[in-house]
Design a protein around this motif. Structure first.
Motif, PDB file in Angstrom:
ATOM      1  N   GLU A 117      98.625 -13.068 100.297  1.00 15.32           N
ATOM      2  CA  GLU A 117      98.864 -11.747  99.720  1.00 15.32           C
ATOM      3  C   GLU A 117      97.574 -11.133  99.173  1.00 15.32           C
ATOM      4  N   PRO A 131      96.245  -4.820 106.167  1.00 16.03           N
ATOM      5  CA  PRO A 131      97.427  -5.700 106.244  1.00 16.03           C
ATOM      6  C   PRO A 131      97.938  -5.839 107.680  1.00 16.03           C
ATOM      7  N   LYS A 133     100.897  -7.689 107.863  1.00  9.17           N
ATOM      8  CA  LYS A 133     102.286  -8.015 107.552  1.00  9.17           C
ATOM      9  C   LYS A 133     102.658  -7.374 106.218  1.00  9.17           C
ATOM     10  N   TYR A 134     103.885  -6.830 106.175  1.00  8.22           N
ATOM     11  CA  TYR A 134     104.432  -6.252 104.952  1.00  8.22           C
ATOM     12  C   TYR A 134     105.747  -6.958 104.648  1.00  8.22           C
ATOM     13  N   SER A 135     105.959  -7.288 103.388  1.00 12.00           N
ATOM     14  CA  SER A 135     107.172  -8.034 103.072  1.00 12.00           C
ATOM     15  C   SER A 135     107.533  -7.845 101.602  1.00 12.00           C
ATOM     16  N   TYR A 136     108.361  -8.720 101.103  1.00  5.96           N
ATOM     17  CA  TYR A 136     108.714  -8.758  99.694  1.00  5.96           C
ATOM     18  C   TYR A 136     109.112 -10.182  99.352  1.00  5.96           C
ATOM     19  N   PRO A 231     107.109  -6.339  96.207  1.00  5.28           N
ATOM     20  CA  PRO A 231     106.656  -6.035  97.566  1.00  5.28           C
ATOM     21  C   PRO A 231     105.241  -6.536  97.804  1.00  5.28           C
ATOM     22  N   THR A 232     104.954  -6.973  99.019  1.00  2.00           N
ATOM     23  CA  THR A 232     103.672  -7.616  99.292  1.00  2.00           C
ATOM     24  C   THR A 232     103.029  -7.103 100.579  1.00  2.00           C
ATOM     25  N   GLU A 233     101.720  -7.296 100.643  1.00  2.00           N
ATOM     26  CA  GLU A 233     100.952  -7.050 101.862  1.00  2.00           C
ATOM     27  C   GLU A 233     100.123  -8.294 102.142  1.00  2.00           C
ATOM     28  N   LYS A 277     105.535  -3.759 109.909  1.00  7.51           N
ATOM     29  CA  LYS A 277     105.868  -2.450 109.344  1.00  7.51           C
ATOM     30  C   LYS A 277     106.478  -2.617 107.957  1.00  7.51           C
ATOM     31  N   GLN A 278     106.406  -1.565 107.161  1.00  6.67           N
ATOM     32  CA  GLN A 278     106.944  -1.603 105.816  1.00  6.67           C
ATOM     33  C   GLN A 278     108.452  -1.857 105.832  1.00  6.67           C
TER      34      GLN A 278
END
Length: 291
Positions: A117, A131, A133-136, A231-233, A277-278
């Motif tokens: 992250e 980034p 990858k986008y996640s949470y 939320p993370t990148e 993607k977000q």
């Protein structure tokens, strides 16, 4: 005459000082340019890029056979594609997450990729790519009672399995949980300990946790149904000041995003989901958490 002579000497002195000053500025600019390009120049000259990753983090970095001969995963395949497009040979060094950052600083590896992250604290010490990858963040809990956790505040006094220096462990500690640390352990070790009660939860990335649960259906554990937070990148980590290397990596990542390669790789490793993607889900920001 003496006054004129003095003024002439003063004028000449100012010219000399100005020239010296300009030379020093130029040297500083040249030094900065050298630092920003030296990492890329050394990699290009060697014809190889050395990458740190864990090899134990399914589905981003793992071995797909018991003999540990073939390393694969979302992050690994992204790195293979980057090296190929930069016309470089590629080698991986597998290590625990706590060792990766030190290895990057001491030059053992050229960059690291392991679902890492991007945080403000890390940006002060390293350079990051765009980034990929986008996640949470979610948490795995016992199925029958959700490990007694109904809110993030309920983490107080609980035991959370994790790496010593990860963001997820910082989140657990932020809410008063005790972090039970592991070395470069595989997913089944973390999940088994939640199942048998040694720990109460594993806080980690949504995509990784979802697939980990699918891989080990024998454990009576679930993703917490109500908690989606932080939320993370995720990005590739490179040495501080490696501007040219970062630019080269970003150029390839942008190409991969535009031609659909990132989406294709994500769907391959994340069960048809596009992590490049977000996310559309509503995710809670954690207040007062300094990372």
């Amino acid at each position: 005459m003496k006054q004129k002579g003095f003024l002439l000497l003063l004028f000449i002195g100012l010219i000399v000082l100005a020239a010296c000053g300009t030379g020093e500025d130029s040297q500083e600019e040249q030094s900065t340019d050298n630092v920003s390009s030296q990492y890329w120049d050394e990699i290009k000259e060697a014809g190889e890029i050395v990458v740190g990753t864990s090899g134990t983090l399914y589905p981003t970095s793992f071995y797909n056979d018991e003999e540990k001969k073939e390393l694969t995963g979302y992050d690994v395949e992204i790195m293979k594609e980057i090296a190929n497009r930069l016309d470089l040979e590629l080698s991986f060094e597998t290590m625990g997450i706590d060792t990766m950052f030190a290895s990057l600083k001491n030059g053992r590896v050229d960059l690291i990729i392991n679902d890492i992250e991007v945080t403000e604290e890390r940006k002060e010490q390293f350079s990051f790519s765009d980034p990929y990858k986008y996640s949470y963040t979610t948490m795995i809990v016992r199925e029958e009672d959700h490990s007694g956790i109904d809110s993030l505040e309920d983490l107080e006094g609980k035991k959370a399995g994790g790496g010593a220096t990860t963001v997820f462990s910082q989140i657990a500690e932020h809410y008063g949980a005790e972090v039970v640390t592991y070395g470069n352990a595989t997913n089944d070790t973390y999940l088994r300990d939640v199942d048998n009660g040694r720990t109460d939860t594993v806080i980690n990335d949504y995509y990784l946790q979802s697939l980990a649960l699918e891989a080990f259906p024998e454990f009576n554990i679930v993703l917490h149904p109500d908690l989606r937070f932080h939320p993370t990148e995720q990005a590739i980590v490179m040495p501080e000041g490696s501007d040219t290397l970062t630019e080269k990596v970003n150029e390839v990542l942008n190409e991969m995003r535009e031609d659909g390669t990132l989406t294709e790789l994500s769907e391959q490793f994340f069960g048809g989901k596009d992590a490049s993607k977000q996310p559309e889900e509503e995710v809670v920001e954690i207040e007062g958490l300094e990372l």
